[in-house]
Design an enzyme around this catalytic site. Structure first.
Site, short mmCIF file in Angstrom:
data_model
loop_
_atom_site.label_atom_id
_atom_site.label_comp_id
_atom_site.label_asym_id
_atom_site.label_seq_id
_atom_site.Cartn_x
_atom_site.Cartn_y
_atom_site.Cartn_z
N CYS A 1 0.82 -1.21 0.00
CA CYS A 1 0.00 0.00 0.00
C CYS A 1 0.86 1.27 0.00
CB CYS A 1 -0.88 0.02 1.25
SG CYS A 1 -1.75 -1.50 1.51
N ARG B 1 4.58 0.26 -6.53
CA ARG B 1 4.54 -0.67 -5.40
C ARG B 1 3.47 -1.74 -5.59
NH1 ARG B 1 6.52 1.66 -0.39
NH2 ARG B 1 4.90 0.56 0.73
N TRP C 1 -3.43 -2.67 -1.51
CA TRP C 1 -3.15 -4.01 -2.00
C TRP C 1 -3.88 -4.92 -1.04
CZ3 TRP C 1 0.14 -8.40 -0.88
CH2 TRP C 1 0.52 -9.12 -2.00
N ASN D 1 -1.37 0.99 6.43
CA ASN D 1 -0.52 0.00 5.77
C ASN D 1 -0.16 -1.03 6.83
OD1 ASN D 1 1.18 -1.28 4.03
ND2 ASN D 1 2.61 0.44 3.77
N GLY D 2 -0.52 -2.30 6.63
CA GLY D 2 -0.21 -3.32 7.63
C GLY D 2 -1.42 -4.22 7.85
N GLU E 1 17.74 -16.74 -10.32
CA GLU E 1 17.33 -15.35 -10.55
C GLU E 1 16.72 -15.19 -11.95
OE1 GLU E 1 16.69 -12.88 -8.96
OE2 GLU E 1 16.82 -11.18 -10.33
N LYS F 1 12.94 -13.95 -12.69
CA LYS F 1 12.62 -12.80 -13.55
C LYS F 1 11.57 -13.20 -14.58
CE LYS F 1 13.79 -10.16 -11.87
NZ LYS F 1 14.56 -9.95 -10.69
N GLU G 1 8.02 -13.94 -12.94
CA GLU G 1 7.27 -12.83 -12.35
C GLU G 1 6.70 -11.86 -13.37
OE1 GLU G 1 9.28 -10.55 -9.32
OE2 GLU G 1 11.12 -10.42 -10.47
N HIS H 1 19.39 -36.37 -10.39
CA HIS H 1 18.68 -36.87 -9.20
C HIS H 1 17.16 -36.70 -9.33
CE1 HIS H 1 22.49 -37.56 -7.28
NE2 HIS H 1 22.85 -36.32 -7.58
N LYS I 1 6.06 -4.07 -5.12
CA LYS I 1 7.49 -3.75 -5.13
C LYS I 1 8.09 -3.93 -3.75
CE LYS I 1 11.36 -2.28 -6.88
NZ LYS I 1 12.12 -3.29 -7.66
C1 AGP Z 1 12.42 -9.07 -7.46
O1 AGP Z 1 12.33 -9.12 -8.84
C2 AGP Z 1 11.24 -9.39 -6.74
N1 AGP Z 1 10.14 -8.59 -7.13
C3 AGP Z 1 11.30 -9.72 -5.26
O2 AGP Z 1 11.74 -11.03 -5.20
C4 AGP Z 1 12.19 -8.85 -4.31
O3 AGP Z 1 13.53 -9.02 -4.65
C5 AGP Z 1 11.93 -9.26 -2.85
O4 AGP Z 1 10.58 -9.01 -2.54
C6 AGP Z 1 12.83 -8.56 -1.87
O5 AGP Z 1 12.64 -7.19 -1.87
P1 AGP Z 1 13.68 -6.19 -1.19
O6 AGP Z 1 14.97 -6.31 -1.93
O7 AGP Z 1 13.05 -4.84 -1.32
O8 AGP Z 1 13.84 -6.63 0.23
#
Ligand code: AGP
Length: 613
Positions: A2, A27, A74, A100-101, A486, A490, A493, A509, A608
């Site tokens: 949020c 975000r 959110w 927020n929370g 990674e 990418k 997501e 395995h 985000k």
């Molecule tokens: C990255 O592409 C992601 N959206 C996500 O995994 C992110 O890296 C993770 O939520 C950690 O966020 P931070 O680095 O702000 O702690």
């Protein structure tokens, strides 16, 4: 998660709040709303979907006033809908809140409030807070006290902002725990509140940050910050130097693409002020480490989430290689609940772009409780992860807007590499020649990153060719094994393609059973000490008919013969190779998602900064 924006001054609060919320769109959110005090009454507009829907509503039913609050939500409790969107007004219509929370004890509170006759208009946990404030306002007489009393009743971590038509000259903001930041922005005859810096950058650079259990009483002339038990705090006011232009998309189609391209600059900035090539030295002064402290470290634990966790996995190899300290890497959400074996001889390093990720912050709290030294590698200046650490390395990459992290992945790789040299140096585990070599190797980073980015057109061709795949397996070994993780993250997501990653040695395995003509394999096989092993893995995949996409070093004839598609990378020292193997995978994911016409910067279901558990 949020986003929150609040304004008090002489101007019309509506465009300022909507403009601020726009800056927080990255975000992630599913609905938005705004409340202002107009002619002594609270006026509210809320809608589901993108901010443009709210803007249209505000055009149709205008509202203006010199004090107001806004929110992008959110959903956690209750579906995304206009009635669940924030702000939430109480029954009297005189108090309004954004939050927020998660109110962990909301069911209990709701029952209690309903028993007292409260009528709930939404399915949110947030609404309990506004009912509590209204009731406390009746008994305490002031908004400040009513908010304080209410906060004492709710469990969990929260950022909240409240205004009331009974006291229209102030905004009350508060923070409990790590549910995201609360930033106060200082103007001339006007002041601001927000959950994040970018919301306020257009209006002011002077900001302070609430700590947990602090509240701010913000009028247009003044800001008073107090602890929840009423002690006045003299706030530190930081001047934020980010260039607002950097937060704009420029000529790029998406922020993610812009951020991929920014890596030459961000990696240059990462090195600036930290490397002295003349003296063959790394300076990481903000870590507050002495040789004595460094020598006392017996174990390092890196904790982080998502992309930052993958950076930590690469960091393990770097630190163990150069400083010979054993390193464990832990997913922060697991670490916090495992009673980890750490003590005052352990150094816990958290990595976070936002510096506000709830799990990462909780892991830091856990480490602190157990007496460990707590360090962080963090991008957002002034964030909680930066503030609560004993020392930190600032990523220096500027705002990262795309939800899919790119430049905030490659920067910590280089930060961890420099940290490894620094620790090795302080502990005396690094010979002068080795140190010279490692420091010297840093010089080529920006140039090689630029070289990788210049190859975007050929990566785009591969993206065109494979854009319709439904599954893909990513393989890597050694220091590039986390790059397989990674790369797969990418892709999934932003393109929603099912991508799995494995250390290549694990194939035999079990996962090798997946490979057939329908299962493409992406193998990261630069010319390093794992090359031969990767090659034999790739040959086995070929024998099973899988389409092969290879990340290979320039001139590799084997790759040329085996691969259906090749993402060529320039040669580089093995410890730094992950910086360059990751860039083509970022571009591949980006172009596949862009070709598929997806919302690259705000993928579905993702935020985000993940400020809740
Ligand atoms: C990255 O592409 C992601 N959206 C996500 O995994 C992110 O890296 C993770 O939520 C950690 O966020 P931070 O680095 O702000 O702690």
């Amino acid at each position: 998660m949020c986003g929150i924006v609040g304004y008090i001054g002489d101007k019309n609060a509506t465009p300022i709040i909507l403009g601020g919320l726009k800056k927080l769109e990255y975000r992630g959110y599913d609905s938005a709303g705004i409340a202002v005090i107009e002619d002594g009454c609270i006026e509210l507009r809320r809608d589901v979907g993108k901010l443009t829907n709210l803007e249209t509503l505000v055009k149709e039913e205008p509202l203006s006033g010199t004090i107001g609050i806004g929110h992008t939500r959110w959903a956690t409790h209750g579906a995304p809908s206009a009635k669940n969107a924030h702000p939430h007004v109480g029954e009297t219509g005189k108090v309004v809140i954004v939050h927020n929370g998660i109110v962990e004890n909301y069911l209990e509170l709701k029952e209690e409030l309903e028993a007292e006759g409260a009528k709930f208009n939404s399915e949110t946990d947030t609404e309990t807070i506004v009912h509590l404030i209204e009731r406390n306002l009746g008994s305490t007489g002031t908004l400040e006290e009513a908010v304080r009393q209410s906060l004492l009743r709710i469990k969990g971590a929260h950022g909240i902002v409240v205004i009331s038509s009974l006291e229209p000259d102030k905004i009350i903001a508060a923070r409990i725990g790590n549910a995201g930041g609360v930033v106060i922005g200082y103007g001339e005859g006007e002041n601001f509140v927000a959950s994040d810096i970018p919301a306020l950058m257009e209006y002011t650079r002077r900001m302070s940050f609430l700590e947990s259990h602090q509240m701010a009483i913000v009028t247009k002339e003044d800001v008073h910050i107090k602890t929840l038990d009423g002690k006045e705090i003299n706030p530190r006011v930081d001047t934020i130097a980010w260039d607002p232009v950097a937060a704009e998309k420029g000529n790029y189609r998406h922020f993610m693409q812009k951020e991929i391209h920014e890596q030459v600059r961000s990696l240059t900035d990462t090195l600036s002020g930290r490397v002295d090539f003349e003296k063959n030295q790394i300076n990481l002064m903000t870590l507050n480490l002495t040789a004595e402290k460094a020598r006392a470290i017996q174990k390092i634990v890196i904790t982080a989430c998502g992309t930052a966790y993958h950076a930590g996995l690469v960091g393990k190899t770097m630190i163990e290689e150069m400083s010979r300290i054993p390193v464990e890497v832990d997913i922060a959400s697991e670490f916090r609940y495992r009673d980890p074996i750490i003590d005052e001889k352990t150094c816990v390093i958290s990595i976070s772009q936002s510096g506000e990720t709830a799990d990462t912050l909780a892991a830091m709290d856990e480490a602190r409780k157990k007496g460990a030294m707590v360090l962080s590698i963090v991008n957002a200046i002034g964030s909680q992860a930066m503030r609560v650490a004993d020392g930190y390395i600032s990523m220096q990459v500027g705002p990262e807007i795309g939800v899919a992290s790119t430049k905030a992945f490659t920067a910590p790789l280089v930060d961890l590499y420099m940290l490894a040299i620094y620790l090795g140096d302080l502990r005396g585990t690094l010979s002068e020649e080795k140190k010279f070599q490692y420091v010297h190797d840093l010089r080529i980073i920006p140039e090689l990153a630029g070289e990788c980015i210049r190859r975007e057109e050929s990566v785009k061709k591969v993206a065109e060719a494979i854009k319709d795949i439904r599954n893909i397996l990513y393989l890597g070994r050694g220091i590039n094994m986390p790059i397989a993780y990674e790369g797969a993250l990418k892709l999934k997501e932003i393109s929603y393609i099912h991508a799995e990653a494995y250390p290549a040695g694990e194939m035999k395995h079990g996962p090798i059973a997946l490979i057939d003509k329908e299962m493409p394999v992406l193998a990261i096989m630069p010319k390093d000490q794992w090359y031969e092993k990767m090659l034999s893995q790739v040959e086995q995949a070929k024998a099973r008919g899988g389409m092969l996409i290879l990340v290979a070093s320039d001139g590799d004839e084997n790759a040329k013969n085996l691969g259906d598609h090749i993402l060529w990378i320039p040669d580089a020292p093995w410890l730094l190779m992950p910086v360059f193997t990751s860039i083509p995978l970022q571009m591949l994911a980006y172009h596949i998602a862009a070709i598929r016409g997806l919302d690259v910067d705000q993928p579905r279901n993702l935020a985000k900064s993940v400020t809740v558990e």
